[in-house]
Design an enzyme around this catalytic site. Structure first.
Site, PDB file in Angstrom:
ATOM      1  N   HIS A 107       0.759  -1.425   0.110  1.00  0.00           N
ATOM      2  CA  HIS A 107       0.060  -0.066   0.052  1.00  0.00           C
ATOM      3  C   HIS A 107       0.898   1.293  -0.019  1.00  0.00           C
ATOM      4  CE1 HIS A 107       0.540  -1.199   4.192  1.00  0.00           C
ATOM      5  NE2 HIS A 107       0.840  -0.084   4.424  1.00  0.00           N
ATOM      6  N   HIS A 109       0.781   5.333   1.194  1.00  0.00           N
ATOM      7  CA  HIS A 109      -0.172   6.457   1.869  1.00  0.00           C
ATOM      8  C   HIS A 109       0.222   7.599   1.243  1.00  0.00           C
ATOM      9  CE1 HIS A 109       0.443   4.230   6.000  1.00  0.00           C
ATOM     10  NE2 HIS A 109       1.535   3.440   5.273  1.00  0.00           N
TER      11      HIS A 109
HETATM   12  P1  AMP Z   1       1.653   0.310   7.401  1.00  0.00           P
HETATM   13  O1  AMP Z   1       2.228   0.390   8.983  1.00  0.00           O
HETATM   14  O2  AMP Z   1       2.669   1.400   6.399  1.00  0.00           O
HETATM   15  O3  AMP Z   1       1.680  -1.146   7.290  1.00  0.00           O
HETATM   16  O4  AMP Z   1       0.380   0.950   7.249  1.00  0.00           O
HETATM   17  C1  AMP Z   1      -0.913   0.199   7.320  1.00  0.00           C
HETATM   18  C2  AMP Z   1      -1.612   1.622   7.790  1.00  0.00           C
HETATM   19  O5  AMP Z   1      -3.106   0.883   7.553  1.00  0.00           O
HETATM   20  C3  AMP Z   1      -1.547   2.252   8.801  1.00  0.00           C
HETATM   21  O6  AMP Z   1      -1.517   3.633   8.585  1.00  0.00           O
HETATM   22  C4  AMP Z   1      -3.017   1.946   9.684  1.00  0.00           C
HETATM   23  O7  AMP Z   1      -3.558   3.145  10.309  1.00  0.00           O
HETATM   24  C5  AMP Z   1      -3.688   1.398   8.498  1.00  0.00           C
HETATM   25  N1  AMP Z   1      -5.071   0.605   9.110  1.00  0.00           N
HETATM   26  C6  AMP Z   1      -4.707  -0.428   9.690  1.00  0.00           C
HETATM   27  N2  AMP Z   1      -6.239  -1.052   9.603  1.00  0.00           N
HETATM   28  C7  AMP Z   1      -7.024  -0.435   8.801  1.00  0.00           C
HETATM   29  C8  AMP Z   1      -8.187  -0.751   8.429  1.00  0.00           C
HETATM   30  N3  AMP Z   1      -8.921  -1.776   8.819  1.00  0.00           N
HETATM   31  N4  AMP Z   1      -8.745   0.208   7.585  1.00  0.00           N
HETATM   32  C9  AMP Z   1      -7.937   1.218   7.148  1.00  0.00           C
HETATM   33  N5  AMP Z   1      -6.699   1.440   7.484  1.00  0.00           N
HETATM   34  C10 AMP Z   1      -6.309   0.724   8.541  1.00  0.00           C
END
Ligand code: AMP
Length: 145
Positions: A107, A109
């Site tokens: 993903h 951001h």
């Molecule tokens: P990363 O730490 O780069 O893997 O980012 C994962 C992101 O997903 C973090 O910014 C979390 O806040 C976000 N996140 C976790 N669970 C969910 C969810 N169910 N829906 C949307 N975002 C999420």
């Protein structure tokens, strides 16, 4: 270890893609899905994930699928910028837990920044209200579609 491991089909984003978990979406086509981060680091923090690939991170992503996916990342980044008119936009991505990755489906951001507003912590703090995320997503959707 987390950098090189098998793709885990039960990760949160895979569940979102299968419709097994809710998300507040701003864009979707056959290549990517984009939705609001539930622990937003700033107003409008949005994620863009690829569909139809089992890529844990950027290094895993099949090269032939990357171009189309990155077009969607740019499309959503432009939509967020147009909708919210921040002073800057961070587009970022983490590979492996030591680099800050917490969900192991690739993903990007998209994090709007304003000169006078500080950033909240990464993947931490209070989960945002869905109604608040919907309000922001409603502003972004017309520009992303
Ligand atoms: P990363 O730490 O780069 O893997 O980012 C994962 C992101 O997903 C973090 O910014 C979390 O806040 C976000 N996140 C976790 N669970 C969910 C969810 N169910 N829906 C949307 N975002 C999420």
């Amino acid at each position: 270890m987390t950098l090189h491991a098998e793709y885990e089909p039960d990760n949160i984003f895979a569940k979102i893609l299968r419709g097994e978990m809710p998300s507040v979406n701003v864009f979707e086509d056959d290549v990517a899905l984009s939705f609001m981060d539930v622990f937003p680091q700033s107003e409008g923090h949005t994620l863009v994930i690829p569909k139809r690939v089992e890529a844990r991170n950027f290094l895993d992503m099949p090269t032939e699928a990357l171009g189309a996916y990155m077009e969607r990342v740019q499309r959503v980044a432009r939509a967020v910028e147009k909708a919210l008119q921040p002073d800057g936009v961070v587009v970022t991505q983490f590979n492996g837990a030591p680099a800050g990755q917490t969900v192991f489906h690739l993903h990007f951001h998209i994090i709007p920044r304003w000169k006078d507003r500080s950033l909240s912590g990464h993947a931490s703090g209070e989960m945002a209200e869905i109604s608040y995320l919907e309000e922001i997503a409603n502003k972004i959707r017309p520009y992303a579609g």
